[in-house]
Design an enzyme around this catalytic site. Structure first.
Site, PDB file in Angstrom:
ATOM      1  N   GLU A   1      10.384  -8.049  -3.466  1.00  0.00           N
ATOM      2  CA  GLU A   1      11.259  -6.944  -2.817  1.00  0.00           C
ATOM      3  C   GLU A   1      10.555  -7.102  -1.389  1.00  0.00           C
ATOM      4  OE1 GLU A   1      12.561  -4.396  -5.065  1.00  0.00           O
ATOM      5  OE2 GLU A   1      12.564  -6.137  -6.993  1.00  0.00           O
ATOM      6  N   LEU A   2      11.474  -7.203  -0.322  1.00  0.00           N
ATOM      7  CA  LEU A   2      11.102  -6.787   1.139  1.00  0.00           C
ATOM      8  C   LEU A   2      11.128  -6.137   1.433  1.00  0.00           C
ATOM      9  CD1 LEU A   2      11.946 -11.429   1.157  1.00  0.00           C
ATOM     10  CD2 LEU A   2       9.489  -9.730   0.047  1.00  0.00           C
ATOM     11  N   GLY A   9       6.779  -6.337  -1.440  1.00  0.00           N
ATOM     12  CA  GLY A   9       5.954  -6.228   0.209  1.00  0.00           C
ATOM     13  C   GLY A   9       6.338  -6.990   1.781  1.00  0.00           C
ATOM     14  N   CYS A  14       9.926   1.212   2.429  1.00  0.00           N
ATOM     15  CA  CYS A  14      11.569   0.136   2.685  1.00  0.00           C
ATOM     16  C   CYS A  14      12.596   0.201   3.018  1.00  0.00           C
ATOM     17  CB  CYS A  14      10.862  -1.232   1.419  1.00  0.00           C
ATOM     18  SG  CYS A  14      11.589   0.077   0.022  1.00  0.00           S
ATOM     19  N   GLU A  51      10.982  -5.359  11.665  1.00  0.00           N
ATOM     20  CA  GLU A  51      10.671  -3.027  10.613  1.00  0.00           C
ATOM     21  C   GLU A  51       9.833  -3.390  11.145  1.00  0.00           C
ATOM     22  OE1 GLU A  51       8.992  -4.940   6.806  1.00  0.00           O
ATOM     23  OE2 GLU A  51      10.492  -2.540   6.000  1.00  0.00           O
ATOM     24  N   LYS A  99      -2.472  -7.926  -7.772  1.00  0.00           N
ATOM     25  CA  LYS A  99      -3.275  -7.484  -6.999  1.00  0.00           C
ATOM     26  C   LYS A  99      -2.935  -6.401  -6.201  1.00  0.00           C
ATOM     27  CE  LYS A  99      -3.558  -9.090  -3.251  1.00  0.00           C
ATOM     28  NZ  LYS A  99      -4.315  -8.041  -1.857  1.00  0.00           N
ATOM     29  N   TRP A 135       0.979  -1.357   0.117  1.00  0.00           N
ATOM     30  CA  TRP A 135      -0.322   0.230  -0.420  1.00  0.00           C
ATOM     31  C   TRP A 135       1.004   1.269  -0.317  1.00  0.00           C
ATOM     32  CZ3 TRP A 135       1.532   2.054   4.489  1.00  0.00           C
ATOM     33  CH2 TRP A 135       2.135   1.371   5.252  1.00  0.00           C
ATOM     34  N   ASN A 136       2.343   1.236   0.572  1.00  0.00           N
ATOM     35  CA  ASN A 136       3.261   2.521  -0.108  1.00  0.00           C
ATOM     36  C   ASN A 136       3.373   2.546  -1.649  1.00  0.00           C
ATOM     37  OD1 ASN A 136       4.623   0.250   0.655  1.00  0.00           O
ATOM     38  ND2 ASN A 136       6.168   1.522   0.942  1.00  0.00           N
TER      39      ASN A 136
HETATM   40  P1  NAD Z   1       1.937  -7.024   2.583  1.00  0.00           P
HETATM   41  O1  NAD Z   1       2.963  -8.594   3.027  1.00  0.00           O
HETATM   42  O2  NAD Z   1       1.342  -7.342   4.477  1.00  0.00           O
HETATM   43  O3  NAD Z   1       1.523  -7.514   1.808  1.00  0.00           O
HETATM   44  C1  NAD Z   1       1.735  -7.386   0.956  1.00  0.00           C
HETATM   45  C2  NAD Z   1       0.911  -8.058  -0.391  1.00  0.00           C
HETATM   46  O4  NAD Z   1       0.613  -8.375  -0.464  1.00  0.00           O
HETATM   47  C3  NAD Z   1      -0.439  -6.805   0.138  1.00  0.00           C
HETATM   48  O5  NAD Z   1      -0.971  -7.199  -1.370  1.00  0.00           O
HETATM   49  C4  NAD Z   1      -0.978  -8.214   0.542  1.00  0.00           C
HETATM   50  O6  NAD Z   1      -3.153  -8.326   0.182  1.00  0.00           O
HETATM   51  C5  NAD Z   1      -0.664  -9.362   0.273  1.00  0.00           C
HETATM   52  N1  NAD Z   1      -0.645 -10.385   0.318  1.00  0.00           N
HETATM   53  C6  NAD Z   1      -0.430 -10.125   1.642  1.00  0.00           C
HETATM   54  N2  NAD Z   1      -1.391 -11.862   2.718  1.00  0.00           N
HETATM   55  C7  NAD Z   1      -0.553 -12.936   0.965  1.00  0.00           C
HETATM   56  C8  NAD Z   1      -0.928 -13.929   0.829  1.00  0.00           C
HETATM   57  N3  NAD Z   1      -0.706 -15.117   2.011  1.00  0.00           N
HETATM   58  N4  NAD Z   1      -0.849 -14.623  -0.220  1.00  0.00           N
HETATM   59  C9  NAD Z   1      -0.655 -13.556  -1.466  1.00  0.00           C
HETATM   60  N5  NAD Z   1      -0.788 -12.420  -1.410  1.00  0.00           N
HETATM   61  C10 NAD Z   1      -0.545 -11.861   0.123  1.00  0.00           C
HETATM   62  O7  NAD Z   1       2.927  -6.060   3.021  1.00  0.00           O
HETATM   63  P2  NAD Z   1       2.566  -4.399   3.325  1.00  0.00           P
HETATM   64  O8  NAD Z   1       1.866  -4.116   4.747  1.00  0.00           O
HETATM   65  O9  NAD Z   1       1.039  -4.093   2.288  1.00  0.00           O
HETATM   66  O10 NAD Z   1       3.589  -3.301   2.746  1.00  0.00           O
HETATM   67  C11 NAD Z   1       4.792  -3.196   3.573  1.00  0.00           C
HETATM   68  C12 NAD Z   1       5.717  -4.077   3.278  1.00  0.00           C
HETATM   69  O11 NAD Z   1       6.153  -3.672   1.826  1.00  0.00           O
HETATM   70  C13 NAD Z   1       7.135  -4.211   4.251  1.00  0.00           C
HETATM   71  O12 NAD Z   1       8.071  -4.702   5.129  1.00  0.00           O
HETATM   72  C14 NAD Z   1       8.329  -3.101   3.567  1.00  0.00           C
HETATM   73  O13 NAD Z   1       9.623  -2.915   3.983  1.00  0.00           O
HETATM   74  C15 NAD Z   1       8.115  -4.113   2.386  1.00  0.00           C
HETATM   75  N6  NAD Z   1       8.130  -3.160   0.721  1.00  0.00           N
HETATM   76  C16 NAD Z   1       9.130  -3.602  -0.053  1.00  0.00           C
HETATM   77  C17 NAD Z   1       9.993  -2.793  -0.698  1.00  0.00           C
HETATM   78  C18 NAD Z   1      11.112  -3.367  -1.683  1.00  0.00           C
HETATM   79  O14 NAD Z   1      11.026  -2.691  -2.958  1.00  0.00           O
HETATM   80  N7  NAD Z   1      11.742  -3.699  -1.536  1.00  0.00           N
HETATM   81  C19 NAD Z   1       8.727  -1.731  -1.530  1.00  0.00           C
HETATM   82  C20 NAD Z   1       7.752  -1.263  -0.762  1.00  0.00           C
HETATM   83  C21 NAD Z   1       7.378  -1.628   0.651  1.00  0.00           C
END
Ligand code: NAD
Length: 503
Positions: A259-260, A237, A293, A394, A184, A160-161
């Site tokens: 990308e975590l 995510g 991130c 984090e 998605k 979402w960010n």
């Molecule tokens: P999240 O992991 O909760 O969710 C990310 C996405 O995954 C959402 O669309 C969510 O609906 C989906 N999702 C959740 N559970 C799932 C599952 N079991 N199967 C498939 N899809 C699923 O992350 P968030 O809270 O939306 O975002 C924040 C995180 O993202 C932070 O950890 C941040 O560091 C990371 N992030 C990483 C980068 C990068 O480039 N490395 C960039 C931005 C954000």
């Protein structure tokens, strides 16, 4: 573009399959919340595995459709340039949608959306530049060469960010090569992706090339990562979700790009202008209320300037204005989720129990006009240690932990003492030291005398539990294409296979 903040208000949004908005088969919708009030402002469709199946089917059909498959690279590039123009035309509305959905500052979102078309133009230019190579082999009258071709249907799951900017980093190269996509987006910030999909159709991309399934990770996300007809998963995510998705994909032998999360070190040496370094640290960790991130959330300061640095950092942090994301004088808006505020709060209080001290911030802001929103003050924690919870995990919030170091060796050990490896920063005037740091740090990105200056022209990504695969630069064109080796014998003969000739 029909999707606007006005049209979204109080509406029900459907999913996009094969170029059409369709209702989810479950008939279920879930609320999307405004982080400044905590109230629902529209509902998004909760897609299930049957919707995902339809979306992947549409993407697969589009991949085979000659209207896309036999479009020349140059023409694909032209489509992408048209898309870039449309994004620019609607940049301010896209920014409004994102701000309303995730609470990020309107001034930041406007800048981001106005810059985003450049990314499409950059990758549009690469559409006809990905080339294979010929390979000299130890045989006469043989031609051996590599082709680069699209992979197929790519599943993209976004957070979402900065939903659109993060999506663009992989969507643009993916389309430039000729893949098709099922996206998605996060259930916490969905609307801008639906709006972008409309612009993609308006630009002239054939139906089914880009499909959007919305809803929770548990439903739509899981279904996408378990689908057998997906050729690659791109996930941005959290590390925990990434681990689960990589497991699902592995069962079908589907490759992933991950990308975590991060817990990036930011190092300050005594030979720099302290005010500049403080600005770097503040920009690195408090931008977007810490919801980036690459946030430099662990700060290591050379002991000889530690007290002076803390004094300047605390003074600067106390001047940061927390406020409504639409106000021009706001420096930090709300966090995107209620759960994020509780998480940050709980890590700060357990940090204090573990022995750290709050030098600035540390709580929800007392201002009455912010009481309903999901705000948290920018927070400086001193006397931090690497093994404290808020230094280890984090938080994805506006909190920086600061600790002193004496020697360069100690600093590098402390900086690398994390399960993450996304980004890092160092402030020093000593080029030898900066290069030693760049060589020894376990992080995909190293910033020297700057922080968060990312560019889509360079390849970025993580080490360790921050993921694998790269976005940006020409490198990503290889990630979204597959290599095929072709061998031609132009001798005009075929030897008897059972007669072995020794040379
Ligand atoms: P999240 O992991 O909760 O969710 C990310 C996405 O995954 C959402 O669309 C969510 O609906 C989906 N999702 C959740 N559970 C799932 C599952 N079991 N199967 C498939 N899809 C699923 O992350 P968030 O809270 O939306 O975002 C924040 C995180 O993202 C932070 O950890 C941040 O560091 C990371 N992030 C990483 C980068 C990068 O480039 N490395 C960039 C931005 C954000």
């Amino acid at each position: 573009m029909k999707t606007t903040v006005k049209s979204l208000e109080g509406s029900r949004q459907n999913i996009i399959i094969d170029g059409r908005f369709v209702k989810p088969n479950s008939g279920q919708y879930i609320p999307s919340y405004d982080p400044t009030t905590g109230e629902s402002w529209y509902e998004l469709a909760e897609a299930d595995s049957s919707d995902v199946d339809a979306a992947v089917g549409a993407a697969r059909a589009a991949f085979r459709n000659p209207a896309w498959r036999r479009m020349t690279q140059t023409d694909r590039g032209k489509l992408m340039r048209r898309l870039a123009d449309l994004v620019l035309e609607h940049a301010d509305e896209l920014a409004l949608i994102e701000t309303r959905d995730n609470g990020k500052l309107i001034k930041e979102m406007r800048a981001q959306m106005r810059a985003m078309p450049d990314s499409y133009i950059y990758f549009a230019g690469m559409a006809d530049k990905l080339q294979g190579e010929t390979i000299p082999v130890n045989k006469l009258d043989m031609m051996n060469f590599n082709l680069r071709e699209p992979i197929g249907v790519v599943g993209m799951i976004t957070p979402w960010n900065s939903p659109l900017m993060l999506l663009t980093g992989t969507l643009a190269p993916c389309l430039a090569i000729g893949n098709t996509v099922v996206i998605k987006p996060s259930e916490h910030a969905t609307a801008s992706t639906l709006a972008l999909a409309e612009l993609i159709a308006e630009a002239g991309f054939p139906a089914g090339v880009v499909n959007v399934v919305t809803g929770t990770g548990r439903s739509a996300g899981e279904a996408l990562t378990r689908h057998r007809d997906i050729s690659k998963i791109v996930f941005t995510g959290s590390t925990d979700t990434g681990r689960r998705i990589a497991g699902n994909a592995a069962a079908n032998l589907v490759p992933c790009q991950m990308e975590l999360g991060g817990k990036s070190p930011h190092v300050i040496f005594s030979d720099v202008d302290i005010d500049h370094a403080v600005n770097g640290v503040v920009a690195g960790v408090f931008a977007a209320a810490g919801q980036t991130c690459v946030a430099g959330s662990r700060c290591f300061v050379e002991a000889s300037v530690y007290d002076r640095f803390i004094e300047a950092l605390v003074a600067r942090t106390n001047r940061i204005k927390v406020g409504h994301p639409m106000a021009d004088d706001t420096d930090i808006g709300p966090l995107a989720l209620a759960a994020q505020v509780s998480k940050v709060e709980s890590y700060v209080s357990s940090g204090v129990k573990e022995g750290a001290r709050i030098a600035a911030g540390g709580k929800r802001p007392p201002a009455e006009d912010l009481a309903r929103g999901w705000y948290f003050e920018p927070t400086v924690m001193i006397e931090a240690q690497n093994d404290m919870g808020f230094m280890r995990d984090e938080l994805f919030g506006p909190v920086v932990g600061v600790m002193p170091f004496v020697s360069e060796e100690e600093m590098i050990t402390l900086a690398n003492d994390t399960r993450y490896g996304l980004a890092s920063g160092i402030w020093t005037q000593n080029i030898d030291r900066a290069m030693r740091f760049a060589n020894r740090i376990d992080a995909g990105t190293v910033w020297i005398n700057t922080y968060r200056s990312a560019a889509y022209m360079s390849a970025n990504g993580g080490f360790k539990e921050s993921g694998y695969g790269r976005r940006g630069g020409f490198e990503v064109m290889r990630e979204f294409s597959r290599l095929k080796n072709v061998v031609i014998d132009y001798s005009g003969t075929m030897q008897d296979p059972f007669v072995i000739r020794l040379r």
